[in-house]
Design an enzyme around this catalytic site. Structure first.
Site, mmCIF file in Angstrom:
data_model
loop_
_atom_site.group_PDB
_atom_site.id
_atom_site.type_symbol
_atom_site.label_atom_id
_atom_site.label_comp_id
_atom_site.label_asym_id
_atom_site.label_seq_id
_atom_site.Cartn_x
_atom_site.Cartn_y
_atom_site.Cartn_z
ATOM 1 N N HIS A 44 0.830 -1.200 0.000
ATOM 2 C CA HIS A 44 0.000 0.000 0.000
ATOM 3 C C HIS A 44 0.866 1.252 0.000
ATOM 4 C CE1 HIS A 44 -4.063 1.608 0.419
ATOM 5 N NE2 HIS A 44 -3.533 2.562 1.157
ATOM 6 N N GLU B 103 -4.012 -13.508 -21.122
ATOM 7 C CA GLU B 103 -3.134 -13.520 -19.948
ATOM 8 C C GLU B 103 -2.679 -14.928 -19.569
ATOM 9 O OE1 GLU B 103 -5.363 -11.746 -16.725
ATOM 10 O OE2 GLU B 103 -7.245 -12.466 -17.561
#
Length: 547
Positions: A190, A430
């Site tokens: 974060h 992906e």
């Protein structure tokens, strides 16, 4: 002068005084209470738990403003963790059976749960250990009447800490933050996400930090992943000159707003933005992106304690496409699973969630759940330029089934008299399977968007969330670049456009290679749009590429 090293979150120079940030310490007594006090302690815990949930919701709103919807998702997860029945029952049992105070019960139960997560093999679940400690501190802060607000001081400074929990990061006064250095953390933590969103130089995994640094001058050199404590005059002079030059370059980038993404030889490419929700729309406009190449619809699910209704989803998607019309907004259908979980979906814990029950695999086995989102998307498409993108497709059969369900939803809405819009339909490429089946897949969709993060993980067999594997990870691996080229060629053979929406899209060292492969679109973090435009406008594809 002391030189320390770490991992650089952002290229750049930061200069300032150090403020050492210390996490709060809680003094918890092991004393027991008598029978008459048990009910009171149970009540204290319940009140503190509810207050902590309110705090997480407030932090979510603040995080949306400072770092966008994607960064804010963690606080919705925290609020749901505080509602976890097993965790709540464990605290209540310690109070009722062992007759301990609410504070002691919270610390014991939450620490035990954090330990369970910390010892798991999977990197995602190990990361949940820190989240448990963060919400434990929130509850204890309420119980003990402690203010957990920012302790960064009142002057601009470079923050130094062992680590920063999500709640601590969001509480920081961003106007006083010049840069950050942490002992722990990863490039996807974060702290790192916030630093990148604010364009702040930062180092993580700097093992040499010291409390003695408080008040000393430091220069963070993000280019060389190091910091200089009490730098000498010559070094300070040279790095300040580099910082001034960086500031000039950022100012020049602003002059590129309104310009085209066109190479010297006249080749045009679309540059779009990746966003986490409607709150990021302003960043798309501010950075002059041509559209949205990846709208992560997971925020709708992660920010809700129950499965979001069709109306809730419709409102969120409509807000985005309406605000950006006529620009294209590509919305990826629900990619819950693996590293993103919500309690109300009751997903089992898996030994290898990255290879497990996730994304389109959930949608194709929970048809009503899938139809709710598709109906909302089709309705929102009537208010702007919307495309639907299916993640984790590995076969033509899966794509065909998705399209059949989409057609059913369209017909149902029309029969109900509801307004629907036309949409492009594409897939995320992906997985190696999607690369090798690209010709078959291209026959039944309008575009490919290559998710390089997962594609690299699956081709190289490297867990992208495992920090221990970072030395082995090679985002420029020849096999990855070859897979991208194969995908572009297959898409173009069938007349569809091909883009990149993974991290490699913003890697300026690969931009020219991608353009020479024939990539039609690059979708990046909003703050990367203008640097990418500058790079594109400096390339001449009519000349041989410099090696």
């Amino acid at each position: 002068m002391q030189v320390v090293t770490g991992k650089s979150v952002l290229n750049g120079i930061a200069v300032g005084k150090i403020k050492v940030y210390k996490a709060p310490k809680f003094e918890i007594s092991e004393k027991t209470v008598d029978d008459a006090q048990v009910e009171m302690e149970l009540g204290r815990f319940e009140a503190a738990r509810l207050a902590a949930i309110d705090q997480q919701n407030e932090l979510h709103d603040r995080a949306v403003e400072s770092a966008g919807e994607e960064s804010a998702e963690i606080f919705s997860v925290h609020a749901m963790l505080l509602d976890d029945e097993d965790l709540v029952d464990a605290v209540n049992e310690i109070i009722s059976e062992e007759k301990h105070t609410a504070e002691y019960a919270v610390k014991t139960a939450f620490d035990n749960q954090a330990k369970v997560f910390a010892e798991m093999e999977d990197a995602y679940f190990r990361a949940r250990s820190a989240d448990i400690i963060d919400i434990e501190n929130a509850v204890l802060g309420v119980l003990l009447g402690m203010d957990l607000g920012s302790k960064q001081g009142g002057e601009p400074a470079i923050l130094v800490a062992d680590d920063l929990a999500p709640s601590e990061t969001v509480r920081l006064d961003k106007s006083l933050l010049l840069g950050m250095i942490t002992k722990e953390g990863s490039l996807n933590s974060h702290t790192a996400i916030l630093a990148r969103s604010m364009n702040l130089p930062a180092l993580v995994q700097c093992q040499e930090i010291s409390d003695d640094w408080d008040g000393h001058e430091v220069i963070i050199d993000g280019y060389n992943a190091c910091a200089y404590i009490d730098p000498n005059d010559d070094l300070r002079k040279n790095l300040l000159a580099r910082k001034i030059e960086d500031d000039k370059q950022r100012a020049l980038l602003q002059e590129l707003k309104g310009r085209t993404n066109t190479t010297i030889d006249g080749t045009k490419i679309n540059v779009y933005a990746n966003i986490g929700g409607p709150s990021d729309i302003e960043a798309v406009k501010l950075n002059d992106a041509g559209g949205v190449g990846l709208f992560r619809s997971e925020f709708v699910y992660l920010n809700s304690s129950t499965a979001p209704t069709e109306e809730q989803q419709f409102a969120a998607y409509k807000e985005a496409v309406e605000a950006l019309a006529p620009k294209l907004v590509i919305i990826r259908t629900c990619d819950i699973g693996a590293d993103k979980q919500v309690d109300y979906m009751n997903l089992d814990r898996e030994e290898n969630p990255a290879l497990g029950y996730r994304a389109i695999r959930i949608c194709l086995t929970r048809r009503d759940f899938f139809k709710t989102q598709l109906r909302a998307l089709l309705r929102a498409a009537a208010y702007g330029n919307l495309a639907i993108m299916f993640p984790m497709i590995i076969s033509a059969a899966e794509l065909n089934e998705c399209r059949k369900i989409l057609d059913i939803c369209r017909n149902d809405l029309i029969s109900e008299g509801k307004k629907v819009g036309d949409v492009q339909v594409g897939i995320m490429v992906e997985t190696p399977a999607a690369v090798f089946c690209a010709d078959e897949l291209a026959e039944n969709c309008d575009f490919f968007s290559i998710g390089t993060n997962d594609l690299t993980q699956y081709i190289c067999a490297i867990d992208r969330q495992n920090a221990k594997l970072e030395p082995f990870a090679d985002t420029h691996h020849p096999a990855v670049l070859r897979a991208i080229r194969m995908t572009v060629e297959a898409g173009h053979r069938h007349g569809i456009w091909v883009g990149i929406c993974g991290e490699l899209g913003a890697d300026l060292s690969l931009t020219e290679s991608f353009l020479r492969m024939g990539i039609d679109e690059l979708s990046v973090n909003p703050t990367s749009v203008l640097p990418l435009r500058k790079k594109i406008r400096s390339i001449d594809l009519s000349k041989p590429q410099e090696q």
